[in-house]
Design a protein around this motif. Structure first.
Motif, PDB file in Angstrom:
ATOM      1  N   GLY A  45       0.809  -1.214   0.000  1.00 31.39           N
ATOM      2  CA  GLY A  45       0.000   0.000   0.000  1.00 31.39           C
ATOM      3  C   GLY A  45       0.843   1.265   0.000  1.00 31.39           C
ATOM      4  O   GLY A  45       0.535   2.239  -0.697  1.00 31.39           O
ATOM      5  N   THR A  46       1.928   1.260   0.771  1.00 28.95           N
ATOM      6  CA  THR A  46       2.806   2.428   0.823  1.00 28.95           C
ATOM      7  C   THR A  46       3.523   2.644  -0.502  1.00 28.95           C
ATOM      8  O   THR A  46       3.678   3.779  -0.959  1.00 28.95           O
ATOM      9  CB  THR A  46       3.839   2.260   1.953  1.00 28.95           C
ATOM     10  N   LEU A  47       3.948   1.556  -1.142  1.00 34.98           N
ATOM     11  CA  LEU A  47       4.603   1.671  -2.447  1.00 34.98           C
ATOM     12  C   LEU A  47       3.655   2.271  -3.486  1.00 34.98           C
ATOM     13  O   LEU A  47       4.041   3.155  -4.258  1.00 34.98           O
ATOM     14  CB  LEU A  47       5.094   0.301  -2.913  1.00 34.98           C
ATOM     15  N   ILE A  48       2.417   1.784  -3.507  1.00 34.60           N
ATOM     16  CA  ILE A  48       1.431   2.324  -4.445  1.00 34.60           C
ATOM     17  C   ILE A  48       1.189   3.805  -4.167  1.00 34.60           C
ATOM     18  O   ILE A  48       1.125   4.624  -5.095  1.00 34.60           O
ATOM     19  CB  ILE A  48       0.109   1.526  -4.355  1.00 34.60           C
ATOM     20  N   TYR A  49       1.083   4.152  -2.892  1.00 33.28           N
ATOM     21  CA  TYR A  49       0.859   5.554  -2.515  1.00 33.28           C
ATOM     22  C   TYR A  49       2.017   6.431  -2.963  1.00 33.28           C
ATOM     23  O   TYR A  49       1.817   7.538  -3.483  1.00 33.28           O
ATOM     24  CB  TYR A  49       0.656   5.652  -1.009  1.00 33.28           C
ATOM     25  N   VAL A  80      -3.452  11.844  -2.773  1.00 30.75           N
ATOM     26  CA  VAL A  80      -2.289  12.040  -1.904  1.00 30.75           C
ATOM     27  C   VAL A  80      -2.687  12.773  -0.632  1.00 30.75           C
ATOM     28  O   VAL A  80      -2.250  12.429   0.474  1.00 30.75           O
ATOM     29  CB  VAL A  80      -1.179  12.805  -2.651  1.00 30.75           C
ATOM     30  N   PHE A  81      -3.546  13.769  -0.773  1.00 30.58           N
ATOM     31  CA  PHE A  81      -3.881  14.646   0.355  1.00 30.58           C
ATOM     32  C   PHE A  81      -4.720  13.941   1.424  1.00 30.58           C
ATOM     33  O   PHE A  81      -4.429  14.062   2.624  1.00 30.58           O
ATOM     34  CB  PHE A  81      -4.637  15.875  -0.171  1.00 30.58           C
ATOM     35  N   LEU A  82      -5.741  13.197   1.037  1.00 32.57           N
ATOM     36  CA  LEU A  82      -6.643  12.584   2.013  1.00 32.57           C
ATOM     37  C   LEU A  82      -5.943  11.553   2.908  1.00 32.57           C
ATOM     38  O   LEU A  82      -6.090  11.609   4.139  1.00 32.57           O
ATOM     39  CB  LEU A  82      -7.841  11.960   1.293  1.00 32.57           C
ATOM     40  N   PRO A  83      -5.177  10.599   2.355  1.00 30.29           N
ATOM     41  CA  PRO A  83      -4.449   9.680   3.250  1.00 30.29           C
ATOM     42  C   PRO A  83      -3.430  10.396   4.133  1.00 30.29           C
ATOM     43  O   PRO A  83      -3.190   9.971   5.267  1.00 30.29           O
ATOM     44  CB  PRO A  83      -3.757   8.717   2.285  1.00 30.29           C
ATOM     45  N   ALA A  84      -2.823  11.489   3.619  1.00 32.08           N
ATOM     46  CA  ALA A  84      -1.870  12.248   4.424  1.00 32.08           C
ATOM     47  C   ALA A  84      -2.560  12.876   5.629  1.00 32.08           C
ATOM     48  O   ALA A  84      -2.004  12.898   6.738  1.00 32.08           O
ATOM     49  CB  ALA A  84      -1.185  13.314   3.569  1.00 32.08           C
ATOM     50  N   CYS A  85      -3.772  13.387   5.431  1.00 30.50           N
ATOM     51  CA  CYS A  85      -4.531  13.953   6.556  1.00 30.50           C
ATOM     52  C   CYS A  85      -4.866  12.881   7.584  1.00 30.50           C
ATOM     53  O   CYS A  85      -4.758  13.109   8.795  1.00 30.50           O
ATOM     54  CB  CYS A  85      -5.813  14.610   6.044  1.00 30.50           C
ATOM     55  N   GLN A  86      -5.278  11.720   7.103  1.00 33.21           N
ATOM     56  CA  GLN A  86      -5.615  10.625   8.015  1.00 33.21           C
ATOM     57  C   GLN A  86      -4.393  10.171   8.801  1.00 33.21           C
ATOM     58  O   GLN A  86      -4.452   9.956  10.022  1.00 33.21           O
ATOM     59  CB  GLN A  86      -6.199   9.462   7.224  1.00 33.21           C
ATOM     60  N   PHE A 120       6.388  14.110   6.400  1.00 32.88           N
ATOM     61  CA  PHE A 120       5.717  13.990   5.106  1.00 32.88           C
ATOM     62  C   PHE A 120       4.296  14.530   5.173  1.00 32.88           C
ATOM     63  O   PHE A 120       3.882  15.347   4.326  1.00 32.88           O
ATOM     64  CB  PHE A 120       5.698  12.521   4.665  1.00 32.88           C
ATOM     65  N   CYS A 121       3.538  14.101   6.155  1.00 31.38           N
ATOM     66  CA  CYS A 121       2.135  14.516   6.258  1.00 31.38           C
ATOM     67  C   CYS A 121       2.000  16.009   6.501  1.00 31.38           C
ATOM     68  O   CYS A 121       1.135  16.671   5.909  1.00 31.38           O
ATOM     69  CB  CYS A 121       1.437  13.731   7.365  1.00 31.38           C
ATOM     70  N   LEU A 122       2.849  16.562   7.353  1.00 27.07           N
ATOM     71  CA  LEU A 122       2.817  18.010   7.589  1.00 27.07           C
ATOM     72  C   LEU A 122       3.141  18.782   6.313  1.00 27.07           C
ATOM     73  O   LEU A 122       2.502  19.804   6.020  1.00 27.07           O
ATOM     74  CB  LEU A 122       3.816  18.384   8.686  1.00 27.07           C
ATOM     75  N   SER A 123       4.107  18.294   5.545  1.00 26.53           N
ATOM     76  CA  SER A 123       4.480  18.974   4.307  1.00 26.53           C
ATOM     77  C   SER A 123       3.322  18.964   3.318  1.00 26.53           C
ATOM     78  O   SER A 123       3.013  19.993   2.694  1.00 26.53           O
ATOM     79  CB  SER A 123       5.706  18.296   3.687  1.00 26.53           C
ATOM     80  N   ILE A 124       2.673  17.813   3.152  1.00 30.38           N
ATOM     81  CA  ILE A 124       1.549  17.716   2.219  1.00 30.38           C
ATOM     82  C   ILE A 124       0.399  18.626   2.645  1.00 30.38           C
ATOM     83  O   ILE A 124      -0.192  19.351   1.827  1.00 30.38           O
ATOM     84  CB  ILE A 124       1.063  16.260   2.108  1.00 30.38           C
ATOM     85  N   VAL A 125       0.070  18.618   3.937  1.00 28.95           N
ATOM     86  CA  VAL A 125      -1.020  19.463   4.435  1.00 28.95           C
ATOM     87  C   VAL A 125      -0.684  20.937   4.274  1.00 28.95           C
ATOM     88  O   VAL A 125      -1.537  21.741   3.867  1.00 28.95           O
ATOM     89  CB  VAL A 125      -1.313  19.119   5.913  1.00 28.95           C
TER      90      VAL A 125
END
Length: 288
Positions: A45-49, A80-86, A120-125
């Motif tokens: 899952g992480t590779l696909i993401y 990309v954004f929605l899984p990063a928020c979760q 990573f998540c903070l950067s995307i958000v």
């Protein structure tokens, strides 16, 4: 909740106990029963993401006139954004539950997972937050406070940081396999111990020779000094030109300095670093 024997072994770093037959058998059974399938699914899952994330920034701002590519790029950014928020919500909840010091103080695979995930998540958000803010600023009288180019540069830096830590996150999965885990441990051990010791010795010799060569060439000024450092560092990496080290007044002395500089730093010190890393590999491989 009380901690199990394996957790105490890992936290207290009694690595030698992991080689005991009963402990090794217990770990194998727990891995096969509870963790193996979930770990592999999470890896896939992480590779696909990450591939979706890579495609999203490859296609960003590309072919603005093509409606299909524009909508496809938009959908990729949403994916990309929605899984990063979760994931960011999970990381913040974990930090609140364990405490900041415990969250950032963990070691090994947990340290990689926490730091890379949070960054990573903070950067995307923040990237998408910047887009939303800029969208409303364009319609207000404050649009000139932060220029579009500055905002774009901030987004580029955040995206570059996200790409870096996003792919480094795969080291977390590499540590879960016996074929790759020891190499990740070696890399971090070398960075923490071998490179640290080598950097101190390297800095002494590099500062000594680069300063002497700068004086011999009769140059002055901060810009010239930094240019001299760049020339010396390029020579260390193999891009060596004798003319860059030559001085008209002290030609013979500058030749001697250049030769000694290359022999000491490029040959002796880097071979010393290789030997140190070789000893580290032998000592760590003996534990596996």
């Amino acid at each position: 909740k009380g901690k199990g024997a394996v957790e105490h072994i890992v936290e207290q770093e009694h690595i030698e106990l992991l080689s005991l037959p009963r402990v090794a058998h217990l770990l194998d059974k727990k891995w096969e029963t509870f963790a193996s399938a979930r770990f592999k699914n999470r890896l896939i899952g992480t590779l696909i993401y990450l591939f979706v994330f890579t495609l999203s920034f490859v296609l960003r701002d590309c072919e603005q006139g093509d409606v299909i590519i524009t909508y496809f790029s938009f959908m990729l950014q949403i994916l990309v954004f929605l899984p990063a928020c979760q994931k960011l919500h999970c990381e913040l909840s974990e930090m609140k539950q364990e405490g900041i010091f415990e969250y950032f103080g963990c070691r090994g695979a947990g340290f990689i997972e926490n730091i890379c995930s949070l960054t990573f998540c903070l950067s995307i958000v923040l990237i998408h937050f910047r887009k939303v803010v800029w969208y409303f600023l364009q319609k207000s009288e404050f649009k000139d406070i932060i220029g579009e180019q500055i905002g774009h540069n901030i987004e580029t830096l955040l995206l570059a940081l996200a790409a870096l830590v996003g792919w480094l996150y795969m080291l977390f999965f590499a540590m879960g396999y016996r074929e790759t885990g020891p190499f990740v441990v070696m890399i971090f051990h070398m960075l923490k111990h071998d490179i640290q010791r080598f950097s101190y010795i390297f800095f002494i010799f590099f500062a000594a020779f680069s300063s002497s060569l700068f004086i011999i060439k009769n140059k002055v000024g901060l810009a010239s000094y930094f240019e001299n450092l760049h020339v010396c560092f390029a020579a260390v990496l193999g891009n060596f030109e004798f003319n860059d080290f030559m001085s008209n007044e002290f030609y013979s002395l500058s030749v001697v300095f250049a030769v000694v500089f290359l022999v000491v730093i490029s040959i002796l010190l880097f071979n010393l670093l290789i030997a140190m890393m070789g000893d580290t590999c032998k000592s760590l491989f003996s534990l596996y």
